[in-house]
Design a protein around this motif. Structure first.
Motif, short mmCIF file in Angstrom:
data_model
loop_
_atom_site.label_atom_id
_atom_site.label_comp_id
_atom_site.label_asym_id
_atom_site.label_seq_id
_atom_site.Cartn_x
_atom_site.Cartn_y
_atom_site.Cartn_z
N ASP A 62 31.28 34.68 39.36
CA ASP A 62 30.46 34.24 38.23
C ASP A 62 29.73 35.40 37.57
OD1 ASP A 62 31.02 31.52 38.71
OD2 ASP A 62 29.29 31.29 40.03
N LEU A 63 29.86 36.58 38.11
CA LEU A 63 28.97 37.68 37.71
C LEU A 63 29.75 38.89 37.24
CD1 LEU A 63 26.54 37.38 40.76
CD2 LEU A 63 26.20 36.47 38.45
N PRO A 64 29.07 39.76 36.46
CA PRO A 64 29.74 41.00 36.07
C PRO A 64 30.07 41.86 37.29
CG PRO A 64 27.41 41.02 35.42
CD PRO A 64 27.72 39.65 35.92
N ARG A 65 30.95 42.81 37.08
CA ARG A 65 31.36 43.72 38.14
C ARG A 65 30.20 44.62 38.56
NH1 ARG A 65 35.99 42.87 40.96
NH2 ARG A 65 37.39 41.63 39.67
N ALA A 66 30.06 44.82 39.87
CA ALA A 66 28.93 45.58 40.41
C ALA A 66 28.81 46.96 39.78
CB ALA A 66 29.07 45.72 41.92
N VAL A 67 29.92 47.69 39.69
CA VAL A 67 29.83 49.08 39.21
C VAL A 67 29.43 49.12 37.74
CG1 VAL A 67 32.29 49.34 38.64
CG2 VAL A 67 30.95 51.34 39.30
N SER A 68 29.80 48.10 36.97
CA SER A 68 29.43 48.06 35.56
C SER A 68 27.96 47.67 35.40
CB SER A 68 30.30 47.06 34.80
OG SER A 68 31.65 47.42 34.90
N LYS A 69 27.50 46.78 36.25
CA LYS A 69 26.13 46.30 36.09
C LYS A 69 25.09 47.24 36.70
CE LYS A 69 22.96 42.53 36.81
NZ LYS A 69 22.73 41.11 36.67
N HIS A 98 30.33 40.63 26.80
CA HIS A 98 30.85 41.84 27.45
C HIS A 98 30.02 42.21 28.67
CE1 HIS A 98 32.89 43.09 23.41
NE2 HIS A 98 33.54 42.13 24.05
N LYS A 99 28.74 41.95 28.59
CA LYS A 99 27.88 42.30 29.74
C LYS A 99 27.92 41.24 30.84
CE LYS A 99 24.66 45.49 27.66
NZ LYS A 99 24.52 45.37 26.18
N ASN A 100 27.89 39.97 30.47
CA ASN A 100 27.64 38.95 31.49
C ASN A 100 28.66 37.82 31.63
OD1 ASN A 100 25.40 39.94 32.79
ND2 ASN A 100 23.95 39.05 31.34
N SER A 101 29.71 37.83 30.83
CA SER A 101 30.67 36.73 30.97
C SER A 101 31.25 36.68 32.37
CB SER A 101 31.82 36.90 29.97
OG SER A 101 32.86 35.99 30.32
N ARG A 102 31.49 35.47 32.84
CA ARG A 102 32.11 35.29 34.16
C ARG A 102 33.53 35.85 34.19
NH1 ARG A 102 30.60 29.31 36.24
NH2 ARG A 102 32.23 28.68 34.79
N ASP A 103 34.16 35.97 33.03
CA ASP A 103 35.52 36.51 33.01
C ASP A 103 35.59 37.99 33.37
OD1 ASP A 103 36.89 34.16 32.60
OD2 ASP A 103 36.97 34.36 30.41
N ASN A 104 34.44 38.68 33.36
CA ASN A 104 34.44 40.06 33.84
C ASN A 104 34.99 40.14 35.26
OD1 ASN A 104 33.28 41.76 31.75
ND2 ASN A 104 31.41 40.57 32.03
N ALA A 105 34.69 39.10 36.03
CA ALA A 105 35.12 39.08 37.43
C ALA A 105 36.50 38.46 37.60
CB ALA A 105 34.12 38.30 38.26
N ARG A 106 37.00 37.84 36.54
CA ARG A 106 38.18 36.99 36.71
C ARG A 106 39.46 37.58 36.16
NH1 ARG A 106 35.21 31.10 35.59
NH2 ARG A 106 33.60 31.43 37.19
N THR A 107 39.40 38.78 35.56
CA THR A 107 40.66 39.41 35.15
C THR A 107 41.45 39.70 36.42
OG1 THR A 107 39.71 41.62 35.18
CG2 THR A 107 39.63 40.42 33.07
#
Ligand code: TEU
Ligand code: CA
Length: 544
Positions: free
Chosen positions: A316-323, A397-406
């Motif tokens: 549900d969350l952005p990628r750790a290294v990006s955040k 781009h910062k917080n969409s759940r799809d950041n984790a789902r690609t």
């Protein structure tokens, strides 16, 4: 504290849809998971949290269940599932199932029957209320996915309640029949030999809608104690509740062993610091000092009572290294720094698929490339109230759940080797550089760093049971702490900034010779009175 197996477990979360596609239909599946078990064994994890694979119309990618004891066709069959249990078991890996019982799908037979007529035996499995005399919803409770939580049902002339999408009607936990159905289903899975449950939004099941209470209702803890008694209590399995509304005080209620509720909970205080006023579509920069304070508070508060789960990201969350790191020039350094910081804290660490190779956020230009129901709904909800397209795309781009789902990036071939077909969601274009194959062949990769961290946990009890003492607590960029257990002292230091940091080291942590357990630059062999840290430098040493 009585020791138990999950205290030194390392959990790996699989979002099956995006993990590995075995039959080229573009969707990850159970056979895909099975074929990657050796990869996970090599990484060293011993528990898999499997996001939902149950029968579902996939309105919310499986968090909308229409059959709790059936596998969704696109993920495989019950035979595949049993083979996964067997093959995981052979590798000493346990499978934690995702238990979604706050709500079902609107296609679940219970709801299909419930909405047929007010006399349905399943009517009271859900939450129905009349319209107000003015013809409005009973109250103004919001859905977590935007809009009002009440949906008008034409056929039976009442509203039903849904905290997520209108295709995810909430179960009525005030109905004892619902308890019995759910407990029976849980026991059926336990009989199959599962390693535990991750309990989706479990803090919502004590809700009292007429009082406007959704999270942390009075009935919540009695309900969990009942669930524990009637299902997993005697089984020595891992249970982790997803609890957005947990404070340390509340977390102790869930996880203090003598209360017989859950092993641990996921808390989100460190996650929501970058959400202005709790709104993820209003992203703000991370204040590291605040972040350290939150993590320190949780470490200290749950030191002797209860247990922490440790995570930087999930599906549900952005990628750790990006955040929390820098996904450009210091991607490798900062991904390793984050890993070291987390894995030396007290609690059970969770790795989200791809984190172990430093996968990053994605920034699709077109809204139509996003698949996530929450992202799409909030785009509409927010732009309808005047928020600009540009603002929303930036927030997405910062917080969409799809950041984790690609899709998981396996190699540099087409679609990152995730599928031979067309993936259900576009692969992150950085896959030629960031992928498993490249990580495995580079002994300095993020992957090998994670592997070392997992090995260290097995050989140093101080990582699992040591006390936690913060160092340089007021520093704006450096997060450091000491873990101590039975004479072993570990000193962990992490620079969360892209600037060099110079620090004065307290005398008691100085040492002519230290044993470096792990580092992301040259390993320190001594701790002097003054220490200079490179950008995102981080290490853990054993003080002598
Ligand atoms: O998540 C609960 C939840 O409230 C957040 O995920 C929410 O969707 C958002 O990210 C916060 O703004 C759980 C599951 O993890 C999620 O995938 C499901 O969509 C949700 O429950 C409903 O089952
Ligand atoms: Ca497939």
């Amino acid at each position: 504290m009585e020791k138990t197996w999950w205290h030194n477990a390392v959990v790996y979360q699989i979002y099956p849809r995006s993990f590995y596609d075995s039959n080229n239909d573009g969707i990850g599946d159970l056979r895909g998971v099975i074929s990657k078990l050796d990869y996970l064994k090599n990484l060293g994890i011993n528990v898999i949290w499997l996001s939902p694979v149950y029968q579902s119309p996939m309105d919310d990618n499986g968090y909308d269940i229409s059959g709790y004891q059936t596998i969704a066709r696109e993920f495989g069959t019950m035979e595949d599932m049993e083979r996964l249990f067997k093959e995981a078991n052979e590798r000493d890996i346990k499978i934690v199932m995702d238990l979604v019982v706050n709500h079902t799908s609107d296609e679940h037979p219970w709801f299909v029957s419930a909405r047929e007529s007010r006399d349905s035996p399943y009517r009271d499995y859900y939450i129905w209320r009349d319209a107000t005399p003015e013809g409005n919803p009973p109250n103004g409770i919001d859905s977590i996915f935007g809009g009002n939580a009440w949906e008008w049902d034409e056929k039976t002339g009442q509203y039903y309640f849904h905290l997520f999408s209108k295709r995810q009607p909430d179960l009525n936990w005030e109905n004892p029949k619902v308890h019995q159905e759910v407990f029976k289903m849980m026991n059926w899975w336990i009989e199959k030999g599962i390693g535990g449950f991750r309990l989706d939004v479990i803090d919502l099941i004590g809700k009292e809608v007429d009082k406007g209470i959704t999270g942390n209702g009075e009935r919540l803890h009695p309900l969990l104690q009942q669930m524990n008694r009637e299902t997993f209590g005697s089984k020595n399995i891992l249970t982790v509740g997803e609890t957005w509304g947990a404070t340390p005080e509340i977390a102790k209620l869930y996880s203090a062993p003598e209360r017989n509720e859950l092993s641990m909970v996921f808390q989100f205080e460190h996650i929501t610091l970058t959400w202005e006023g709790g709104d993820k579509w209003q992203p703000i920069p991370l204040d590291l000092k605040e972040f350290k304070d939150v993590l320190t508070k949780w470490q200290v508060e749950l030191q002797d009572k209860g247990w922490n789960s440790l995570f930087w990201n999930n599906h549900d969350l952005p990628r750790a290294v990006s955040k929390f790191g820098n996904d450009k020039e210091y991607r490798v350094e900062s991904a390793k720094m984050l890993a070291t910081t987390l894995h030396f804290l007290k609690g059970t660490p969770y790795i989200y698929q791809g984190e172990e190779i430093g996968m990053t956020n994605v920034a699709f230009e077109q809204l139509s490339d996003y698949r996530d129901i929450e992202t799409r709904r909030f785009y509409d909800v927010k732009t309808a109230t005047g928020v600009s397209h540009e603002h929303m795309m930036d927030a997405i781009h910062k917080n969409s759940r799809d950041n984790a789902r690609t899709p998981m990036q396996w190699n540099s071939s087409e679609h990152a080797g995730f599928t031979g077909g067309t993936p259900w969601i576009t692969v992150n274009p950085n896959f030629p550089q960031i992928n498993v194959e490249a990580a495995l062949s580079d002994s300095n990769s993020v992957f090998h760093h994670y592997k070392t961290l997992i090995e260290l946990r097995k050989s140093h009890e101080a990582i699992v049971y040591g006390t936690f003492t913060p160092v340089w607590q007021d520093h704006q960029y450096v997060f450091a702490y000491v873990r101590e257990y039975q004479g072993e002292q570990l000193f962990i230091v992490s620079n969360f900034s892209e600037q060099e940091q110079t620090l004065q080291v307290p005398t008691r942590y100085q040492g002519d010779q230290v044993e470096c357990l792990i580092s992301n630059y040259a390993a320190p062999s001594a701790i002097d009175a003054t220490m200079t840290l490179a950008p995102y430098e981080s290490f853990a040493v054993k003080l002598k």
